[in-house]
Design an enzyme around this catalytic site. Structure first.
Site, PDB file in Angstrom:
ATOM      1  N   GLY A  81       0.853  -1.188   0.000  1.00 17.46           N
ATOM      2  CA  GLY A  81       0.000   0.000   0.000  1.00 17.46           C
ATOM      3  C   GLY A  81       0.883   1.230   0.000  1.00 17.46           C
ATOM      4  O   GLY A  81       1.883   1.305   0.740  1.00 17.46           O
ATOM      5  N   ARG A 127      -7.824  -6.827  -3.870  1.00 10.88           N
ATOM      6  CA  ARG A 127      -9.101  -6.831  -3.158  1.00 10.88           C
ATOM      7  C   ARG A 127      -9.044  -5.792  -2.053  1.00 10.88           C
ATOM      8  O   ARG A 127      -8.159  -5.821  -1.201  1.00 10.88           O
ATOM      9  CB  ARG A 127      -9.386  -8.191  -2.520  1.00 10.88           C
ATOM     10  CG  ARG A 127     -10.668  -8.195  -1.676  1.00 10.88           C
ATOM     11  CD  ARG A 127     -10.805  -9.463  -0.846  1.00 10.88           C
ATOM     12  NE  ARG A 127     -12.101  -9.531  -0.171  1.00 10.88           N
ATOM     13  CZ  ARG A 127     -12.319  -9.165   1.089  1.00 10.88           C
ATOM     14  NH1 ARG A 127     -11.323  -8.680   1.823  1.00 10.88           N
ATOM     15  NH2 ARG A 127     -13.517  -9.269   1.623  1.00 10.88           N
ATOM     16  N   LYS A 155       6.441  11.052 -12.607  1.00  7.24           N
ATOM     17  CA  LYS A 155       7.356   9.910 -12.506  1.00  7.24           C
ATOM     18  C   LYS A 155       7.314   9.096 -13.794  1.00  7.24           C
ATOM     19  O   LYS A 155       6.249   8.641 -14.204  1.00  7.24           O
ATOM     20  CB  LYS A 155       6.968   9.038 -11.308  1.00  7.24           C
ATOM     21  CG  LYS A 155       7.109   9.758  -9.965  1.00  7.24           C
ATOM     22  CD  LYS A 155       6.475   8.991  -8.829  1.00  7.24           C
ATOM     23  CE  LYS A 155       4.967   9.049  -8.878  1.00  7.24           C
ATOM     24  NZ  LYS A 155       4.308   8.461  -7.692  1.00  7.24           N
ATOM     25  N   GLY A 168      13.078   8.526 -16.120  1.00  9.74           N
ATOM     26  CA  GLY A 168      13.423   9.534 -15.129  1.00  9.74           C
ATOM     27  C   GLY A 168      12.192  10.218 -14.580  1.00  9.74           C
ATOM     28  O   GLY A 168      11.113   9.624 -14.499  1.00  9.74           O
ATOM     29  N   GLY A 191       5.964  -0.646  -5.785  1.00  8.85           N
ATOM     30  CA  GLY A 191       6.204   0.371  -4.770  1.00  8.85           C
ATOM     31  C   GLY A 191       7.307   1.357  -5.094  1.00  8.85           C
ATOM     32  O   GLY A 191       7.597   2.240  -4.281  1.00  8.85           O
ATOM     33  N   ASP A 244       6.119   4.892  -4.886  1.00  5.27           N
ATOM     34  CA  ASP A 244       5.900   5.342  -3.503  1.00  5.27           C
ATOM     35  C   ASP A 244       7.223   5.636  -2.809  1.00  5.27           C
ATOM     36  O   ASP A 244       7.314   6.566  -2.005  1.00  5.27           O
ATOM     37  CB  ASP A 244       5.117   4.278  -2.735  1.00  5.27           C
ATOM     38  CG  ASP A 244       3.757   4.010  -3.356  1.00  5.27           C
ATOM     39  OD1 ASP A 244       2.989   4.975  -3.530  1.00  5.27           O
ATOM     40  OD2 ASP A 244       3.469   2.844  -3.683  1.00  5.27           O
TER      41      ASP A 244
END
Length: 299
Positions: A47, A117, A223, A228, A252, A255
């Site tokens: 997440g 889910r 992003k 780059g 991820g 993030d």
């Protein structure tokens, strides 16, 4: 650039927490009616809210997670990883309907596909207390879906004197919403990837897309993965190339980039240095399976 006092330097990160089942070593994606075997698998807490928070904590930033987590066995396994991350969990709500939340990620080269889910609502019962946290200077919203469920989230954060960042995160049911930009009013830092920016603006050209988005936000970071990243503020655009590193899992990475950029931005770094920090964090993240897997050189 933003600067903050030492007494208010913490980040509050809000969003859903998932149990990520990450399959690596695949040559292609699964097809209906056929079984596919992966050479590697990782079970990791996931997440965007947690992954970004974990990387910020690793960089030495005090950061708390505002989220809901289930009481099932998969959620319990995820929570063990949350505790090991160094992220403050005082605003994590435990609820039976909050789990299990699962994402299956199939990684093929530098790309991946997800099956997810969700469980229960995104709004944690701890939100008021989280926004009242006297150490917080910034709120990071890890996905537009969370803001969609809590439409007054940005205004409530602003009332508490917090700056706000938002990663829209891909959600096919929401990313094409014509009201998305209006719903994000008040966001200081907008952090889409190329695919999300194209869906929102209608332009596949990163420079055109970021210029369009800059009409809605004071600071936009785009992003581009291997291409780059771009940043635009006050009509000025900068680009920084990606680093060449061995890629294990890109789950991820965006993030992690967010964490690096936000951490540098809150430290008052130049936009060029913020870009470099974001790319460094993202580059380190792709070298291990699991978005929050940390390498000791992330600082």
């Amino acid at each position: 650039m933003m600067t903050h006092t030492e007494t208010r330097s913490a980040v509050l990160s809000i969003g859903r927490v998932y149990c990520d089942l990450i399959f690596t070593g695949l040559d292609h994606l699964p097809v209906l009616g056929r079984e596919l075997f992966a050479s590697g698998m990782e079970i990791a807490a996931g997440g965007g809210a947690f992954i970004a928070a974990a990387h910020m904590a690793h960089a030495g930033r005090k950061v708390a997670l505002a989220a809901r987590i289930g009481m099932d066995s998969l959620s319990a396994g995820v929570e063990a990883q949350l505790r090991e991350s160094g992220v403050d969990l005082r605003f994590v709500e435990h609820a039976g309907d909050a789990g299990p939340q699962i994402t299956v990620a199939a990684v093929v080269g530098q790309d991946r596909a997800f099956l997810t889910r969700r469980a229960g609502p995104a709004l944690p019962a701890t939100l008021d207390a989280a926004l009242d946290w006297e150490e917080a200077c910034h709120l990071h919203i890890a996905e537009y879906a969370t803001l969609h469920e809590i439409p007054d989230l940005v205004s409530r954060a602003k009332e508490k004197g917090l700056t706000v960042s938002l990663d829209p995160s891909w959600d096919a049911t929401l990313i094409y919403d014509r009201g998305l930009l209006r719903a994000c009013e008040g966001v200081d830092l907008f952090l889409p990837n190329l695919e999300e920016a194209e869906a929102i603006t209608g332009s596949a050209d990163p420079q055109v897309a970021i210029r369009k988005l800059s009409l809605a936000f004071p600071l936009v970071v785009l992003k581009g993965g291997a291409e780059g990243a771009w940043v635009m503020s006050s009509g000025r655009m900068l680009h920084a190339p990606a680093e060449t590193v061995p890629v294990i899992d890109t789950t991820g990475a965006g993030d992690a980039f967010n964490a690096g950029f936000i951490n540098a931005w809150l430290n008052g770094a130049s936009e060029e240095m913020c870009l470099r920090a974001g790319i460094r964090f993202g580059s380190l993240a792709v070298q291990a399976a699991g978005g929050a897997r940390l390498l000791t050189t992330a600082e």
